[in-house]
Every structure is written in C-alpha cells, then in structure tokens.
Design a protein around this motif. Sequence first.
Motif, PDB file in Angstrom:
ATOM      1  N   LYS A 183      66.963 -39.488  27.120  1.00 40.80           N
ATOM      2  CA  LYS A 183      67.222 -38.074  26.897  1.00 40.80           C
ATOM      3  C   LYS A 183      67.427 -37.324  28.205  1.00 40.80           C
ATOM      4  CE  LYS A 183      64.728 -37.614  22.514  1.00 40.80           C
ATOM      5  NZ  LYS A 183      63.622 -36.925  21.787  1.00 40.80           N
ATOM      6  N   ASN A 184      66.772 -37.776  29.260  1.00 44.57           N
ATOM      7  CA  ASN A 184      66.857 -37.081  30.548  1.00 44.57           C
ATOM      8  C   ASN A 184      68.061 -37.518  31.382  1.00 44.57           C
ATOM      9  OD1 ASN A 184      64.392 -35.791  29.947  1.00 44.57           O
ATOM     10  ND2 ASN A 184      63.240 -37.563  30.766  1.00 44.57           N
TER      11      ASN A 184
ATOM     12  N   GLY B 277      70.564 -34.490  31.491  1.00 37.94           N
ATOM     13  CA  GLY B 277      70.074 -33.246  32.081  1.00 37.94           C
ATOM     14  C   GLY B 277      70.263 -32.055  31.182  1.00 37.94           C
TER      15      GLY B 277
ATOM     16  N   GLU C  80      69.735 -30.596  27.047  1.00 36.55           N
ATOM     17  CA  GLU C  80      69.104 -30.864  25.761  1.00 36.55           C
ATOM     18  C   GLU C  80      70.068 -30.742  24.589  1.00 36.55           C
ATOM     19  OE1 GLU C  80      65.712 -28.416  25.255  1.00 36.55           O
ATOM     20  OE2 GLU C  80      64.610 -29.288  26.957  1.00 36.55           O
TER      21      GLU C  80
END
Length: 564
Positions: free
Chosen positions: A505-506, A509, A511
């Motif tokens: 998910k990161n 960068g 959401e």
Amino acid sequence: MKRNVLSSKFNTERVRVDDETFLGNYSGPAVILNSEGKPTASNKEGKDLRNFVEKVNPSEISKLVLQATSKNIILSDHCLCKIGGVNLLLELTAIPEQSPTRRILLLGRESELYQKKQSSVSSKYERYKDLAEMSPDFLWEVDSEGRFVFISPKGGLGYKRSELIGRHAKELVIDPEKFNPFPFLSPYPLDDLDILLRDKNGTVCCVVMSSMPVPEVGIDVVKETGCRGICRNVTKMRENEAALLRVQHREELLTSIVSQIRNEVEPVDILNTAATATANGLGANGSRVYRLIGGQKFVTAAEYGELSNPENILNRLKKSKLKGGATTYKTGAREFLIALTHYRQEINGAIVIWKTDVMTSWNNDHKILIGDIAHQLGLVNEQMTTHERIKKLSRTDSLTGLLNRRAFFEQDIPRRIARLVRNGESAAMFFIDMDNLKKINDEFGHQFGDKAILLVRDILLQHSRPTDLVARLGGDEFVVWFDGIDLETSKKRVEQLIKASRSLKNSTGKEISPLSLSVGVACFDPTSDETIEELICRADEAMYVAKKAGKGDYFISERKKRGK
C-alpha cells in the motif's frame, strides 16, 4: 711394314740385314725368339714385350710358340701382357722360320676390344666410386670373423671410417645373439632386412640391410671369406610412417566417435553418446562430460562407468581451468586424462576419461585425440546452453523470470497432478490479482508499474517453497501451486500472503489507489473427479469473489469429491 709382308720376308732366302734393322720396319712390337723360346732381338716398340717374355714367360705365349713350331704353321692368339706398367691385351702372331735354326718371329698388335673393355671398366669403376662417396648409405665389408675391413668414405652411424675398421659388427647390433645366422656373416644373400643398430651416441637406429657373402676361389674349393653389403638408416622414415599410421588411427577413431554423436539430436543424448563412445574408443574404463555453469561450477552432464570420489575430479578441474591442452594425473589405481572444452576460446566444460589398474599410461596420441573430441564437445556444450536458454525463454515471463502461462498450465501442472493422484496427495492453487495496477500505470507510468510487479513477485517467492510453482499469467495476474498442503494449511498460507501484501500500500505514496492483492484459493483433492480446467476455473472464480468483496483479501472455494 705390314705384318704379312714382314712374315713373308722372314721366310724367304737368307736376309742380308741384321735382325734389329729387319724388325725396325714393323710399326708394332716385334720380337725374335730362338728355338728354345728365348728372345734374341726386338724392335724399339717390342722392348717391353721382350722384357715381359724374358722375365714372366706366360703360359699363353709359351703355348702359342710351341704349337706354331710343332705344327710349323702361323698361329695367332690374345695374351694379357704388362707393357709399360699397364696390362694390355695383345693379339700375338707366332711365325716359325723355315730354316734349321727354327727361330720364331713374334708380332704383336694391341686389341681394340680390350681397349674398349678397359675403358668401359675404368668408366664404371669411376662411376661406382663417385656414387659410393656421395651416397649417404653405409657400405661395408667384413672378414671371416665379422670385423670390418672396408667402410665407405663417409663412414656410418655417426662413426668415421677409421673408427669402424677393425671393430666387430656385433658391437653395433642390438641383441646379436637373437640372429641365426648373424646378418653380417650370412652365408647367403640378404635383401632389405630390417635390423636395429646402435649409433655412436648410443641411439637405437632402424637400418635396412642388404648383403652377400664374399667367396674365395681355390684350386679345389670355394669358401666364404667374409661378407659385404650396404646399410641404410631408415629411422626417420620409420618414425614418419609410424606417425602417419597414428594420425590415421586417430582420424578413424575420431570419425567413428563423431558419427555416433551426430546420430543423436537432443544435446543430452549427444553428450551421453560422446561419453560412451570416447571411453570405448580410447580403451578407458569410464568417462564423464562436464559443463561449466556460470563460469564457476562444473556439473556432470553425462557419464559412463562408475567412479568413486568424483569430487577429486572437480578439484582437479578447478586447477586445470587456466591450463591449455590435455593433462593427466594419477590417484590410487586410476590414471585420469582431462581435456577442457571451449567455445570461442572460453572454457565451457571438460571431458575426463580414466583407466583402472593399467600397465601403460596415456600417451601423446590419446592426448591429441581427446583434445579433438573436446573441441567437438565444446560446440555441443554451447548448443546445450543455447538450448536451455531458449527453453527457459519459452517457459518464463520476460519481466519477472517466473513461469509463463503456457509452461504452467500445459507442461508443469498436468505432470504434478498426475503424480499427486498416484500418490494420493493434496495440493492448492492460488490465483492472485494485483489490485489497482491499471490506475498505477496510468498515474505513475508503466516503468513504475513494472517495479510494482517485481515487488509482488518477490513476495510470492518469499512465501513459497523451491518445490512450489510460481507463474505470471500476464498483466496483473499470478498463480502459485503448493504441493502437499491441505485446506487448513492453505488457509494459513493465504493469510500470511495477504498480511505480507499490505506492505504494497505504501509503494505508491497515495491512498486513493493503494496496491494490494486479491487471492482466490482452490484446493486439489486426489479423490475428486474434478478436471484441471475445472480446478483452474474454480480458483479464478474465487479470486474474483475476493476482488468484488473489497479487494486486498482472499476467498477459498469449495472442493468437489471424486465420484460425488
């Protein structure tokens, strides 16, 4: 004055001039003999003939004079006379005087036939003398004891002429006691006999010898007083002949081995055939063909015959990597012969053959032959590497290096399922889809998307075993096959995978388009009648269920029992 005129006047009425003046009219040698055959007068040309008759009185002249006197006729014959220190064949005519004194007029004339014969003999002698002096051959003669009494001017076998005269021929012959009769004293002629002699340096030479006995003719017997002959040193010629035969033998062996290799198509079969044919062709107990992988590690590609402690060979190969040509070494009762294989001057493998409990070592011919074989195997090793590279490319995904769709579904999975059914073992198939990959590609570019795909690959490899199958089906889809796990184990594995995927998910960068994995699980039951296609379809449908449920999660489909 001519001979017939002088003869006529010699038998006419009493001659009024003295004998010397009378004979002076004859152009050739002329001598007057008394009734006892003793010379009493001669002309200037006949002085040598007169001296010869007085001192030697050869039987031929005595016989001629006696017959002419007894028969009272004129007789002629040829007689070999020494005139002026030279042997000349004279035609002599004896003319008996028709008077009580019974004198004999002896007239001579040099024979033209003899002149020609002497000239021919002299010419032939000079010719043979020149040839003997120029010839590299070793001309000799021995006495009845076998000692040299004549040697050609150039000598022989490195010896000067003077160094051989008086020596016994046995001193030159290798193992003279083996010959019966001894060749240098053979009672019969020899023609082109091969014999081993030792030269001045002690080197053994192969010599072709021809000889004949030298007879001595006696009154009642003929006996051999020695032998004469000629020797030709053919050591170089024999060595060249032997070398040519060895080359022909090597070529025949190489042709046989290569023809056997060329009958095969698959590289593995080619190397196996090469190992067998090389061992049989070179009389070895066994052989191994190695390939050099990654420029570092030698691995066995083919073998023939049993070999204990193969690590000894591998250690030797590492030491041989920087050496050229074939090398040998011994360990215990075995002697090994090693040749490295090359392709474009780069080492790509090796061939090793060995003998067990041998009496003879590997010679230079073996080294040359295995070098030629290694050259052929260098090409085969490269073909095998290229074949594996092409095969790998045809089976793998170009970006991730994982199995591709065709290799996974058409080649590997059918074999795995057939084995599981035989063994009664279960398995699980995970269908995996990358969530939001399209959005990531649109927003960050395909290069960033490729990096995201590689991150997923790494997670899948980390959560699978080397014996499991991991494949990229294309785009954002992956599949993993886990051998030997049941439903409970599958649930634990998929939960671990989902947990690990949360780190994705990161990666963006942002959401609004997080990267995650949706996983569909279908367990394989060896007792079920479910087909491969049905199993794949069930795993795919489970993955879409997980995706519709909100992404980043998994779903396990129900199993179907065989026959139910």
